[in-house]
Design an enzyme around this catalytic site. Structure first.
Site, short mmCIF file in Angstrom:
data_model
loop_
_atom_site.label_atom_id
_atom_site.label_comp_id
_atom_site.label_asym_id
_atom_site.label_seq_id
_atom_site.Cartn_x
_atom_site.Cartn_y
_atom_site.Cartn_z
N HIS A 66 0.84 -1.21 0.00
CA HIS A 66 0.00 0.00 0.00
C HIS A 66 0.86 1.25 0.00
O HIS A 66 1.92 1.30 0.63
CB HIS A 66 -1.00 -0.01 1.15
CG HIS A 66 -0.41 0.05 2.54
ND1 HIS A 66 -0.24 1.24 3.22
CD2 HIS A 66 0.00 -0.92 3.38
CE1 HIS A 66 0.26 0.98 4.43
NE2 HIS A 66 0.42 -0.32 4.54
N ASP A 68 -0.47 4.37 0.74
CA ASP A 68 -0.97 5.38 1.66
C ASP A 68 -0.31 5.23 3.02
O ASP A 68 0.26 4.18 3.35
CB ASP A 68 -2.49 5.29 1.80
CG ASP A 68 -2.94 4.00 2.47
OD1 ASP A 68 -2.47 2.93 2.03
OD2 ASP A 68 -3.75 4.05 3.42
N ASP A 90 5.91 1.53 7.19
CA ASP A 90 4.49 1.20 6.99
C ASP A 90 3.88 2.08 5.92
O ASP A 90 3.26 3.09 6.22
CB ASP A 90 3.74 1.36 8.31
CG ASP A 90 2.32 0.84 8.25
OD1 ASP A 90 2.02 0.06 7.33
OD2 ASP A 90 1.52 1.22 9.12
N GLU A 123 -5.24 1.57 2.58
CA GLU A 123 -5.09 0.42 3.48
C GLU A 123 -5.23 0.86 4.93
O GLU A 123 -5.77 0.13 5.76
CB GLU A 123 -3.73 -0.24 3.26
CG GLU A 123 -3.53 -1.56 3.99
CD GLU A 123 -3.00 -1.39 5.42
OE1 GLU A 123 -3.04 -2.38 6.20
OE2 GLU A 123 -2.55 -0.27 5.76
N GLU A 147 4.33 -5.78 4.17
CA GLU A 147 4.23 -5.05 5.44
C GLU A 147 5.49 -5.34 6.24
O GLU A 147 6.15 -6.36 6.02
CB GLU A 147 3.00 -5.51 6.25
CG GLU A 147 1.67 -5.07 5.69
CD GLU A 147 1.31 -3.63 6.01
OE1 GLU A 147 2.15 -2.93 6.62
OE2 GLU A 147 0.21 -3.21 5.65
#
Length: 381
Positions: A66, A68, A90, A123, A147
């Site tokens: 992701h 975002d 992250d 996400e 992740e």
């Protein structure tokens, strides 16, 4: 320019673009442009997911991350071999590592297979990107979600989640006569204490672990209209984490029983629970090919065995794993304890090691798949 220099510059530029959930347009445009330069075929779907394809044939490996972040800008800086920025771990670090690894693997002369690198939106908020991906349909033989697991670790399980809103309403009056009326904020806090008491970790069960226990966190409570008015409406939002042995429905039923018991002893209080969102718990098959190949790649690159993790958080792997029913794990560089903190950073060396692990995994997985299925090597899905 060396591959390592290119990789570090790519991540640094990615981190320089502020992209909180719902505002991913600039980073999506950057990713699409840079991935085209790396020989990906790239498209942006109707909600903003960036989908890059490189290679042809079988197997098809989905690398999903992701782009975002949570809100809260952090100044980008590089110090002592670390990059500090919002999203460093992250999860722009894992996303950048997947992009670079796929590009490098595709250059290998013996590589046969297709890699889909998908950068999803929101996400951190609603999982809108992954949900859209599932709805639209996407084919893959294997998947890795990016992740921060730590470069030595592989995440094979996440708890589920219920976002639960509870609204309490009471009669109201003047704040100078609080004994005459039920205070909605007081009642909300009383109910919260009962819920918290029923879902306390650790409990008396010696076999209980954070991964196997139900936990509840009060993340928001609001109420009150102003001075001299007894609060007549209160709202609290609970973050409920669901262990693998339960479904979200079973845990929600437990919450409802606690609320019903409280309601019975407080008949003048009107209580309305509302589910805002749910994600089922998920645990990957630890004997799957993707798990074995990724574990082997960690061992080859780092010269140490991989550790399999079951986490108390909830990830998009839950949604992908349930919907697509394919071998899947979560992996990526970075310390997840730095997620959403003011000290978020990634070690450059770990980022580069993760690229090597991803690349090794792509190559070995393709080799394993095609040796087992020699007639599918040149067939494109």
């Amino acid at each position: 320019m060396s591959e390592q220099t290119t990789a570090v510059r790519f991540l640094t530029n990615l981190l320089g673009i502020y992209s909180p959930s719902g505002k991913e347009q600039a980073i999506a445009s950057f990713l699409a442009t840079e991935m085209k330069r790396l020989d990906f075929e790239v498209g942006i779907d109707t909600i903003g997911n960036v989908i890059g394809v490189i290679g042809t044939g079988s197997p098809v490996l989905l690398l999903c991350g992701h782009m975002d972040t949570v809100a809260g800008h952090m100044p980008l800086r590089v110090e002592e071999g670390k990059i500090y920025a919002r999203g460093a771990v992250d999860a722009k670090g894992p996303l950048a590592a997947m992009v670079m690894a796929a590009a490098q693997a595709a250059k290998e002369p013996n590589f046969k297979g297709k890699v889909l690198v998908v950068s999803v939106v929101e996400e951190e908020a609603t999982s809108k990107g992954v949900r859209h991906l599932i709805t639209e349909g996407i084919h893959a033989d294997y998947a890795i979600f990016g992740e921060p697991s730590g470069v030595e670790n592989i995440t094979v399980g996440y708890k589920g989640q219920i976002q639960l809103k509870i609204t309490l309403k009471t009669e109201t009056g003047h704040a100078s006569t609080p004994w005459l009326y039920d205070n909605a904020l007081d009642k909300a806090y009383e109910l919260w204490k009962q819920i918290k008491s029923a879902c306390t970790f650790p409990s008396m069960d010696p076999n209980e672990t954070p991964f196997t226990s139900i936990t509840v966190c009060l993340v928001q409570m609001i109420g009150g209209e102003g001075n001299s008015v007894i609060p007549y409406e209160a709202e609290m939002i609970l973050d409920v984490r669901v262990p693998i042995q339960f479904t979200t429905t079973q845990v929600y039923d437990k919450m409802i029983k606690i609320i019903a018991n409280y309601q019975n002893t407080n008949p003048k209080v009107n209580i309305t629970p509302t589910i805002l969102d749910t994600v089922e718990p998920f645990e990957a098959n630890k004997s799957s090919p993707i798990d074995h190949v990724l574990s082997s790649s960690v061992r080859r690159i780092l010269n140490k065995p991989a550790t399999l993790l079951r986490k108390t958080g909830t990830g998009d792997m839950n949604l992908l794993g349930k919907a697509m029913n394919l071998p899947i794990v979560t992996y990526g560089p970075g310390d997840s304890h730095l997620d959403h903190t003011t000290d978020e950073h990634i070690e450059i060396n770990e980022y580069l090691q993760a690229i090597a692990v991803y690349k090794e995994t792509i190559l070995r997985l393709a080799e394993l798949h095609n040796n087992k299925n020699p007639n599918t090597t040149n067939k494109s899905p």
